[in-house]
Design a protein around this motif. Structure first.
Motif, PDB file in Angstrom:
ATOM      1  N   ASN A  12       0.820  -1.214   0.000  1.00 55.55           N
ATOM      2  CA  ASN A  12       0.000   0.000   0.000  1.00 55.55           C
ATOM      3  C   ASN A  12       0.851   1.259   0.000  1.00 55.55           C
ATOM      4  OD1 ASN A  12      -2.247  -1.637   0.083  1.00 55.55           O
ATOM      5  ND2 ASN A  12      -2.594  -1.401   2.282  1.00 55.55           N
ATOM      6  N   ALA A  13       2.057   1.149   0.535  1.00 52.96           N
ATOM      7  CA  ALA A  13       2.980   2.293   0.547  1.00 52.96           C
ATOM      8  C   ALA A  13       3.723   2.432  -0.768  1.00 52.96           C
ATOM      9  CB  ALA A  13       3.982   2.147   1.690  1.00 52.96           C
ATOM     10  N   GLY A  14       3.472   1.507  -1.698  1.00 46.87           N
ATOM     11  CA  GLY A  14       4.143   1.561  -2.994  1.00 46.87           C
ATOM     12  C   GLY A  14       5.558   1.039  -2.960  1.00 46.87           C
ATOM     13  N   LEU A  15       5.806   0.060  -2.095  1.00 49.36           N
ATOM     14  CA  LEU A  15       7.154  -0.478  -1.924  1.00 49.36           C
ATOM     15  C   LEU A  15       7.191  -1.963  -2.258  1.00 49.36           C
ATOM     16  CD1 LEU A  15       8.002   1.132   1.543  1.00 49.36           C
ATOM     17  CD2 LEU A  15       8.557   2.037  -0.728  1.00 49.36           C
ATOM     18  N   ASP A  16       8.296  -2.388  -2.838  1.00 45.43           N
ATOM     19  CA  ASP A  16       8.560  -3.803  -3.103  1.00 45.43           C
ATOM     20  C   ASP A  16       9.645  -4.230  -2.117  1.00 45.43           C
ATOM     21  OD1 ASP A  16       9.176  -6.313  -4.022  1.00 45.43           O
ATOM     22  OD2 ASP A  16       9.758  -5.689  -6.049  1.00 45.43           O
ATOM     23  N   VAL A  17       9.235  -4.874  -1.010  1.00 45.04           N
ATOM     24  CA  VAL A  17      10.142  -5.171   0.095  1.00 45.04           C
ATOM     25  C   VAL A  17      10.463  -6.659   0.162  1.00 45.04           C
ATOM     26  CG1 VAL A  17      10.473  -5.086   2.604  1.00 45.04           C
ATOM     27  CG2 VAL A  17       9.304  -3.203   1.429  1.00 45.04           C
ATOM     28  N   TYR A  31      22.050   6.373   2.024  1.00 51.82           N
ATOM     29  CA  TYR A  31      20.747   5.944   1.494  1.00 51.82           C
ATOM     30  C   TYR A  31      19.643   6.864   1.983  1.00 51.82           C
ATOM     31  CZ  TYR A  31      16.565   3.274   0.509  1.00 51.82           C
ATOM     32  OH  TYR A  31      15.314   2.914   0.056  1.00 51.82           O
ATOM     33  N   LEU A  32      19.661   7.194   3.274  1.00 52.91           N
ATOM     34  CA  LEU A  32      18.615   8.036   3.838  1.00 52.91           C
ATOM     35  C   LEU A  32      18.632   9.431   3.231  1.00 52.91           C
ATOM     36  CD1 LEU A  32      18.966   6.946   7.559  1.00 52.91           C
ATOM     37  CD2 LEU A  32      17.110   6.334   5.994  1.00 52.91           C
ATOM     38  N   SER A  33      19.820   9.959   2.960  1.00 50.11           N
ATOM     39  CA  SER A  33      19.918  11.289   2.361  1.00 50.11           C
ATOM     40  C   SER A  33      19.338  11.311   0.956  1.00 50.11           C
ATOM     41  CB  SER A  33      21.383  11.739   2.330  1.00 50.11           C
ATOM     42  OG  SER A  33      21.892  11.878   3.640  1.00 50.11           O
ATOM     43  N   ALA A  34      19.540  10.230   0.210  1.00 46.39           N
ATOM     44  CA  ALA A  34      19.086  10.186  -1.177  1.00 46.39           C
ATOM     45  C   ALA A  34      17.658   9.687  -1.322  1.00 46.39           C
ATOM     46  CB  ALA A  34      20.028   9.298  -2.001  1.00 46.39           C
ATOM     47  N   ASN A  35      17.124   9.033  -0.278  1.00 48.48           N
ATOM     48  CA  ASN A  35      15.822   8.371  -0.408  1.00 48.48           C
ATOM     49  C   ASN A  35      14.930   8.604   0.810  1.00 48.48           C
ATOM     50  OD1 ASN A  35      16.393   6.518  -2.927  1.00 48.48           O
ATOM     51  ND2 ASN A  35      18.153   6.303  -1.571  1.00 48.48           N
ATOM     52  N   ALA A  36      14.891   9.843   1.263  1.00 51.33           N
ATOM     53  CA  ALA A  36      14.150  10.155   2.487  1.00 51.33           C
ATOM     54  C   ALA A  36      12.668   9.815   2.362  1.00 51.33           C
ATOM     55  CB  ALA A  36      14.326  11.628   2.842  1.00 51.33           C
ATOM     56  N   THR A  37      12.068  10.086   1.225  1.00 49.52           N
ATOM     57  CA  THR A  37      10.636   9.828   1.048  1.00 49.52           C
ATOM     58  C   THR A  37      10.335   8.341   1.098  1.00 49.52           C
ATOM     59  OG1 THR A  37      10.353  11.835  -0.272  1.00 49.52           O
ATOM     60  CG2 THR A  37       8.657  10.141  -0.471  1.00 49.52           C
ATOM     61  N   VAL A  38      11.158   7.557   0.418  1.00 47.10           N
ATOM     62  CA  VAL A  38      10.981   6.105   0.422  1.00 47.10           C
ATOM     63  C   VAL A  38      11.203   5.548   1.834  1.00 47.10           C
ATOM     64  CG1 VAL A  38      11.899   3.914  -0.447  1.00 47.10           C
ATOM     65  CG2 VAL A  38      11.591   5.853  -2.002  1.00 47.10           C
ATOM     66  N   ALA A  39      12.230   6.036   2.506  1.00 48.88           N
ATOM     67  CA  ALA A  39      12.525   5.569   3.863  1.00 48.88           C
ATOM     68  C   ALA A  39      11.369   5.877   4.810  1.00 48.88           C
ATOM     69  CB  ALA A  39      13.816   6.203   4.364  1.00 48.88           C
ATOM     70  N   LYS A  40      10.766   7.058   4.662  1.00 44.12           N
ATOM     71  CA  LYS A  40       9.635   7.419   5.521  1.00 44.12           C
ATOM     72  C   LYS A  40       8.439   6.512   5.252  1.00 44.12           C
ATOM     73  CE  LYS A  40       7.782  10.219   8.590  1.00 44.12           C
ATOM     74  NZ  LYS A  40       6.394   9.774   8.624  1.00 44.12           N
ATOM     75  N   LYS A  41       8.195   6.154   4.011  1.00 48.05           N
ATOM     76  CA  LYS A  41       7.104   5.230   3.687  1.00 48.05           C
ATOM     77  C   LYS A  41       7.360   3.867   4.329  1.00 48.05           C
ATOM     78  CE  LYS A  41       5.723   7.268  -0.761  1.00 48.05           C
ATOM     79  NZ  LYS A  41       5.653   7.039  -2.231  1.00 48.05           N
ATOM     80  N   PHE A  42       8.613   3.448   4.303  1.00 48.25           N
ATOM     81  CA  PHE A  42       8.968   2.161   4.881  1.00 48.25           C
ATOM     82  C   PHE A  42       8.743   2.169   6.392  1.00 48.25           C
ATOM     83  CE2 PHE A  42      12.238  -0.454   6.996  1.00 48.25           C
ATOM     84  CZ  PHE A  42      11.910  -1.704   6.497  1.00 48.25           C
ATOM     85  N   THR A  43       9.240   3.192   7.081  1.00 48.63           N
ATOM     86  CA  THR A  43       9.093   3.226   8.538  1.00 48.63           C
ATOM     87  C   THR A  43       7.636   3.425   8.954  1.00 48.63           C
ATOM     88  OG1 THR A  43       9.670   5.601   8.581  1.00 48.63           O
ATOM     89  CG2 THR A  43      11.453   4.009   8.944  1.00 48.63           C
ATOM     90  N   ASP A  44       6.869   4.148   8.171  1.00 51.54           N
ATOM     91  CA  ASP A  44       5.441   4.296   8.470  1.00 51.54           C
ATOM     92  C   ASP A  44       4.717   2.957   8.350  1.00 51.54           C
ATOM     93  OD1 ASP A  44       5.732   6.982   8.959  1.00 51.54           O
ATOM     94  OD2 ASP A  44       4.866   7.653   7.059  1.00 51.54           O
TER      95      ASP A  44
END
Length: 336
Positions: A68-73, A240-253
Motif C-alpha cells: 500500500n505504501a508503494g514499496l517492493d520489500v 541511502y537516507l539522504s538520497a531516499n528520504a521519502t521512500v525511507a519514511k514510507k517504509f518506517t510508516d
C-alpha cells in the motif's frame, strides 16, 4: 491483566567488524540510491535478526502495508551476530537491517555512517522477563553483587547480555570488572549452571524457561531492570537516507502500522514465529507474545553507550547526534 512476555533478539555476539571492511563499505557509496522494479516501484531489502522481534516486518508484508505504501520489500535473514549486518547495508546489499543496542553502538563507535530509523521493541516493565541471570538454588549467589569473582556463562561475549550483567552488578554495588565471562553454546547454558561448570548463566527465551524448569533460580528481572534499553531497532546508511528520504519514511510508516497491528493481534505474531523461528510450537502456543514499540529511549541509549565504553565493550562512546536519522519520528524516550 497479566504481563506479556517478550523474547529479545536471539544470539548477541561480541564480534566487532574489521576496520578495513568498514572503510571499504563506507567508501563505496553503493547504498546511496534505491533500485526500482520495471514499473518504478522502489525495491527494498531488509535484513532481519535470526532470533526474534522481526515479526512486524512479516506482518507489514502479510497485511499489505508495504504494498500500500508503494514499496517492493524483500525480507531476508541477516547475520547471526546482527552487528555484522552493517557492512551489508553500507555496501548497498540491503537498505535496512535489524540489530539491538550493542550491535548498533559497535558500528557507531567505529564511525560507521549508519542511523537508527525506528525502534521495534525495548525492555519494559509491561512484560514479565524472558531473559535473565540463572543460578543454582541454595547457592552463594543471591544478588548481582555476589557475582564478584564468579564466572557467568553467555551465549556470546561483548554483547547486550554481557553489558546488562555488568550494569546490574554495578547498580547493586558490585565491581563489574571482577566478573568473569565465558562463551558457551546457547543450548549448553542450563547444563553449565546445573553442573557447576559456571557459577551462573545469562539465558533468554525458551532456554531461559528451560533453565527455570530445570530448577535454576532467576536473579532480578533481566533487561526489564533497565526499562527502555533497545532490544530491536532498524537502521540504514546515512547515504541511502539522504538520497531516499521519502521512500525511507514510507517504509518506517508501514513498519509502525505493523507494530500497532502486532500488539493487537497476538495470533499473527505466533503465526510468524512458527514459520520463521526454530522455537518449539508447544512453547510458542503457551508463551505470551512480545510487546512492540517504535519509540527509542534516547536517554537510556546514552546510558548504554557510556557504560559500554566504561566496561570496555565499546572502543569509544559515539556522540548522540550521530545515532539517529534526522527524520526519525519516535526518538523521544520509550514507554516504560
Amino acid at each position: 491483566m497479566p504481563k506479556r512476555r517478550r523474547d529479545p533478539l536471539g544470539r548477541l555476539s561480541s564480534a566487532v567488524v574489521m576496520l578495513t571492511v568498514l572503510a571499504t563499505a563506507a567508501g563505496c557509496g553503493s547504498g546511496a540510491s534505491d533500485s526500482s522494479s520495471s514499473d518504478g516501484t522502489p525495491k527494498i531489502t531488509v535484513l532481519r535478526s535470526t532470533g526474534a522481534l522481526f515479526e512486524p516486518l512479516y506482518i507489514a508484508e502479510q497485511q499489505g502495508y508495504f504494498k500500500n505504501a508503494g514499496l517492493d520489500v524483500t525480507i531476508k535473514a541477516g547475520a547471526q551476530d546482527t552487528s555484522q549486518n552493517a557492512p551489508s547495508v553500507l555496501r548497498g546489499e540491503a537498505q535496512f537491517a535489524m540489530t539491538d543496542s550493542s550491535g548498533f553502538l559497535k558500528g557507531a563507535a567505529k564511525n560507521m555512517p549508519i542511523r537508527i530509523v525506528t525502534g521495534l521493541a525495548s525492555a519494559t516493565t509491561r512484560t514479565v522477563p524472558t531473559d535473565g541471570l540463572l543460578v543454582r538454588k541454595g547457592g552463594s549467589i543471591t544478588s548481582f553483587k555476589d557475582l564478584e569473582g564468579k564466572t557467568v556463562g553467555l551465549a556470546a561475549l561483548g554483547g547486550t547480555f554481557q553489558f546488562i550483567v555488568e550494569y546490574l552488578t554495578e547498580k547493586d554495588g558490585g565491581d563489574p570488572g571482577k566478573v568473569k565471562f565465558v562463551s558457551l553454546p546457547t543450548p549448553s547454558l542450563t547444563d553449565a549452571a546445573v553442573s557447576g561448570k559456571t557459577d551462573a548463566v545469562y539465558s533468554f527465551g525458551a532456554f531461559y524457561a528451560a533453565g527455570k524448569q530445570a530448577g535454576l533460580t532467576s536473579i532480578g528481572n533481566g533487561m526489564n531492570d533497565l526499562p527502555g534499553i533497545a532490544q530491536g531497532v532498524l537502521f540504514s546508511s546515512q547515504s541511502y537516507l539522504s538520497a531516499n528520504a521519502t521512500v525511507a519514511k514510507k517504509f518506517t510508516d508501514a513498519v509502525a502500522q505493523a507494530i500497532t497491528y502486532a500488539n493487537a493481534h497476538p495470533e499473527a505474531v505466533r503465526a510468524v514465529d512458527k514459520q520463521y523461528t526454530q522455537l518449539p510450537p508447544a512453547y510458542l502456543d503457551k508463551a505470551p507474545v512480545s510487546y512492540y514499540d517504535k519509540s527509542i529511549n534516547t536517554a537510556v541509549m546514552h546510558t548504554v553507550s557510556t557504560k559500554m565504553h566504561q566496561y570496555g565493550i565499546l572502543s569509544s562512546a559515539p556522540r548522540d547526534d550521530v545515532l539517529y536519522w534526522d527524520k526519525i519520528s519516535a526518538a523521544v524516550g520509550g514507554r516504560q
